[in-house]
Design a protein around this motif. Structure first.
Motif, PDB file in Angstrom:
ATOM      1  N   ALA A   1      -5.087  17.648  -0.077  1.00  0.00           N
ATOM      2  CA  ALA A   1      -5.858  16.939  -1.099  1.00  0.00           C
ATOM      3  C   ALA A   1      -5.088  15.754  -1.672  1.00  0.00           C
ATOM      4  N   THR A   2      -3.816  15.636  -1.331  1.00  0.00           N
ATOM      5  CA  THR A   2      -3.003  14.539  -1.833  1.00  0.00           C
ATOM      6  C   THR A   2      -3.454  13.229  -1.195  1.00  0.00           C
ATOM      7  N   PRO A   3      -3.775  12.215  -2.012  1.00  0.00           N
ATOM      8  CA  PRO A   3      -4.189  10.930  -1.425  1.00  0.00           C
ATOM      9  C   PRO A   3      -3.017  10.239  -0.735  1.00  0.00           C
ATOM     10  N   ILE A   4      -3.270   9.658   0.425  1.00  0.00           N
ATOM     11  CA  ILE A   4      -2.248   8.915   1.160  1.00  0.00           C
ATOM     12  C   ILE A   4      -2.811   7.540   1.489  1.00  0.00           C
ATOM     13  N   PRO A   5      -1.965   6.529   1.524  1.00  0.00           N
ATOM     14  CA  PRO A   5      -2.444   5.178   1.834  1.00  0.00           C
ATOM     15  C   PRO A   5      -2.871   5.070   3.291  1.00  0.00           C
ATOM     16  N   PHE A   6      -4.051   4.488   3.510  1.00  0.00           N
ATOM     17  CA  PHE A   6      -4.574   4.322   4.865  1.00  0.00           C
ATOM     18  C   PHE A   6      -4.309   2.917   5.402  1.00  0.00           C
ATOM     19  N   GLY A   7      -3.990   1.984   4.497  1.00  0.00           N
ATOM     20  CA  GLY A   7      -3.778   0.605   4.902  1.00  0.00           C
ATOM     21  C   GLY A   7      -2.717   0.412   5.975  1.00  0.00           C
ATOM     22  N   PRO A   8      -1.536   1.058   5.859  1.00  0.00           N
ATOM     23  CA  PRO A   8      -0.531   0.870   6.909  1.00  0.00           C
ATOM     24  C   PRO A   8      -0.999   1.302   8.286  1.00  0.00           C
ATOM     25  N   TYR A   9      -1.810   2.361   8.365  1.00  0.00           N
ATOM     26  CA  TYR A   9      -2.300   2.817   9.662  1.00  0.00           C
ATOM     27  C   TYR A   9      -3.317   1.825  10.239  1.00  0.00           C
ATOM     28  N   LEU A  10      -4.161   1.260   9.360  1.00  0.00           N
ATOM     29  CA  LEU A  10      -5.062   0.204   9.807  1.00  0.00           C
ATOM     30  C   LEU A  10      -4.272  -1.003  10.298  1.00  0.00           C
ATOM     31  N   ALA A  11      -3.206  -1.340   9.564  1.00  0.00           N
ATOM     32  CA  ALA A  11      -2.399  -2.506   9.936  1.00  0.00           C
ATOM     33  C   ALA A  11      -1.723  -2.288  11.283  1.00  0.00           C
TER      34      ALA A  11
ATOM     35  N   ASP B   1       0.827  -1.210   0.000  1.00  0.00           N
ATOM     36  CA  ASP B   1       0.000   0.000   0.000  1.00  0.00           C
ATOM     37  C   ASP B   1       0.860   1.259   0.000  1.00  0.00           C
ATOM     38  N   LEU B   2       1.963   1.234   0.731  1.00  0.00           N
ATOM     39  CA  LEU B   2       2.849   2.391   0.737  1.00  0.00           C
ATOM     40  C   LEU B   2       3.444   2.658  -0.629  1.00  0.00           C
ATOM     41  N   ARG B   3       3.746   1.602  -1.371  1.00  0.00           N
ATOM     42  CA  ARG B   3       4.383   1.760  -2.683  1.00  0.00           C
ATOM     43  C   ARG B   3       3.382   2.034  -3.794  1.00  0.00           C
ATOM     44  N   THR B   4       2.189   1.431  -3.724  1.00  0.00           N
ATOM     45  CA  THR B   4       1.278   1.462  -4.872  1.00  0.00           C
ATOM     46  C   THR B   4      -0.132   1.933  -4.544  1.00  0.00           C
ATOM     47  N   GLN B   5      -0.451   2.115  -3.249  1.00  0.00           N
ATOM     48  CA  GLN B   5      -1.811   2.426  -2.806  1.00  0.00           C
ATOM     49  C   GLN B   5      -2.795   1.344  -3.244  1.00  0.00           C
ATOM     50  N   LEU B   6      -2.349   0.095  -3.164  1.00  0.00           N
ATOM     51  CA  LEU B   6      -3.180  -1.068  -3.449  1.00  0.00           C
ATOM     52  C   LEU B   6      -3.180  -1.986  -2.235  1.00  0.00           C
ATOM     53  N   LEU B   7      -4.314  -2.621  -1.993  1.00  0.00           N
ATOM     54  CA  LEU B   7      -4.425  -3.664  -0.975  1.00  0.00           C
ATOM     55  C   LEU B   7      -5.028  -4.877  -1.675  1.00  0.00           C
ATOM     56  N   PRO B   8      -4.200  -5.796  -2.141  1.00  0.00           N
ATOM     57  CA  PRO B   8      -4.691  -6.890  -3.001  1.00  0.00           C
ATOM     58  C   PRO B   8      -5.679  -7.810  -2.299  1.00  0.00           C
ATOM     59  N   ASP B   9      -6.740  -8.174  -3.024  1.00  0.00           N
ATOM     60  CA  ASP B   9      -7.690  -9.161  -2.519  1.00  0.00           C
ATOM     61  C   ASP B   9      -7.000 -10.489  -2.229  1.00  0.00           C
ATOM     62  N   SER B  10      -5.951 -10.808  -2.968  1.00  0.00           N
ATOM     63  CA  SER B  10      -5.254 -12.078  -2.785  1.00  0.00           C
ATOM     64  C   SER B  10      -4.561 -12.164  -1.435  1.00  0.00           C
TER      65      SER B  10
ATOM     66  N   GLY C   1     -10.082  -1.668  -0.808  1.00  0.00           N
ATOM     67  CA  GLY C   1      -9.194  -2.553  -0.071  1.00  0.00           C
ATOM     68  C   GLY C   1      -9.160  -2.248   1.410  1.00  0.00           C
ATOM     69  N   ASP C   2      -9.384  -0.999   1.784  1.00  0.00           N
ATOM     70  CA  ASP C   2      -9.415  -0.633   3.202  1.00  0.00           C
ATOM     71  C   ASP C   2     -10.579  -1.313   3.915  1.00  0.00           C
ATOM     72  N   PHE C   3     -11.753  -1.421   3.233  1.00  0.00           N
ATOM     73  CA  PHE C   3     -12.892  -2.104   3.849  1.00  0.00           C
ATOM     74  C   PHE C   3     -12.514  -3.553   4.149  1.00  0.00           C
ATOM     75  N   LYS C   4     -11.889  -4.192   3.156  1.00  0.00           N
ATOM     76  CA  LYS C   4     -11.575  -5.619   3.281  1.00  0.00           C
ATOM     77  C   LYS C   4     -10.484  -5.854   4.325  1.00  0.00           C
ATOM     78  N   LEU C   5      -9.537  -4.929   4.423  1.00  0.00           N
ATOM     79  CA  LEU C   5      -8.497  -5.087   5.431  1.00  0.00           C
ATOM     80  C   LEU C   5      -9.086  -4.972   6.834  1.00  0.00           C
ATOM     81  N   LEU C   6      -9.982  -4.013   7.043  1.00  0.00           N
ATOM     82  CA  LEU C   6     -10.594  -3.882   8.363  1.00  0.00           C
ATOM     83  C   LEU C   6     -11.505  -5.074   8.657  1.00  0.00           C
ATOM     84  N   ALA C   7     -12.154  -5.615   7.631  1.00  0.00           N
ATOM     85  CA  ALA C   7     -12.948  -6.827   7.828  1.00  0.00           C
ATOM     86  C   ALA C   7     -12.047  -7.980   8.263  1.00  0.00           C
ATOM     87  N   ALA C   8     -10.885  -8.097   7.632  1.00  0.00           N
ATOM     88  CA  ALA C   8      -9.938  -9.148   8.005  1.00  0.00           C
ATOM     89  C   ALA C   8      -9.462  -8.969   9.440  1.00  0.00           C
ATOM     90  N   LEU C   9      -9.137  -7.741   9.811  1.00  0.00           N
ATOM     91  CA  LEU C   9      -8.706  -7.480  11.185  1.00  0.00           C
ATOM     92  C   LEU C   9      -9.831  -7.755  12.170  1.00  0.00           C
TER      93      LEU C   9
END
Length: 286
Positions: free
Chosen positions: A253-263, A146-155, A209-217
């Motif tokens: 307004a710059t988008p930032i990845p939220f996945g690492p903070y959730l993690a 997520d930090l590199r690509t702003q992606l949280l893969p379903d896989s 991907g943020d929804f799915k990561l929080l669901a996983a957590l």
């Protein structure tokens, strides 16, 4: 496992060493999985649009292909691929072309080793400790991607959720009902925020991907842990995100990845959630 519990002076170094090796593999996942995903998306898009086939060889796989320098393609020998030590011995540069090697490599290896050691320190060397290490490795990989690509893969996010639900069947960390409710609440809470924000502004405030990561957590920490994760990740994200934007000279307004903070928040709540809730109740006089 019982032997390691009785001899932690052997168990902790063993787990740390394995953590370094797994961290080396996680670097491969972080770097190669998004490229594989992009290649598959382009291939599928050409099929849907019925475009002519192009010569587009797939990028390196995650398991089979050997590690190599991304600059000159030099394949690494075994002694160039020793976690942390090789990076230090090479002084952070490729032995062939002398191009700099990202500090990400030793950093991911060290973080994985440290966090896995903390997991067995907290849960022991049995199945609970193993599951905690597994969760940790998934979160390290997802954060790096997520930090590199702003992606949280379903896989990664979906198997992590199912692993948490499967663990609950044996009451490894909690019963099945709180785990299932935690997964549902985790997804529904962020989805609701996304939906309201989109209706009001016409923009998407976060990725799916943020929804799915929080669901996983939620499947790992249960229903009671979802709200602390949201609150803690929001605080960490606000502070760290503001610092990052200021350092980069960018506006809000710059988008930032939220996945690492959730993690980060999810891992902390998973490890010490009950203690944190107890401290809060004591502070609030509840």
């Amino acid at each position: 496992m019982a032997y390691l519990d009785q001899n932690p002076e052997l168990g902790y170094p063993l787990v740390a060493g394995l953590g370094l090796l797994v961290g080396s593999f996680l670097n491969v996942v972080i770097l190669r999985l998004p490229r594989r995903m992009e290649w598959e998306w382009k291939r599928d898009a050409r099929e849907v649009l019925e475009e002519p086939e192009l010569y587009d060889p797939p990028p390196p796989g995650i398991v089979v292909e050997r590690s190599h320098c991304p600059h000159c393609g030099h394949q690494l020998s075994w002694y160039e691929n020793i976690p942390v030590l090789s990076w230090l011995a090479l002084r952070g540069r490729c032995r062939s072309c002398r191009a700099p090697i990202s500090i990400q490599y030793p950093l991911v290896e060290l973080v994985t080793a440290l966090l896995c050691t903390l997991c067995v320190w907290q849960f022991g060397f049995g199945w609970q400790g193993f599951g905690a290490c597994l969760l940790t490795c998934f979160l390290v990989a997802l954060s790096g991607i997520d930090l590199r690509t702003q992606l949280l893969p379903d896989s990664l996010t979906l198997p992590l959720m199912w692993l948490g639900l499967v663990a609950s069947l044996d009451n490894l960390y909690m019963p099945a009902k709180p785990a299932l409710l935690g997964a549902i609440a985790g997804y529904a809470s962020l989805w609701s925020v996304w939906w309201v924000f989109k209706q009001v502004t016409g923009k998407e405030g976060m990725g799916h991907g943020d929804f799915k990561l929080l669901a996983a957590l939620g499947a790992w920490v249960g229903l009671a842990g979802v709200l602390p994760i949201i609150l803690l990740s929001s605080v960490v994200g606000a502070v760290a995100g503001s610092i990052w934007l200021a350092m980069k000279g960018r506006d809000r307004a710059t988008p930032i990845p939220f996945g690492p903070y959730l993690a980060i928040a999810g891992w902390v709540v998973f490890m010490w959630g009950e203690q944190l809730i107890g401290l809060y109740k004591g502070y609030a006089g509840l």
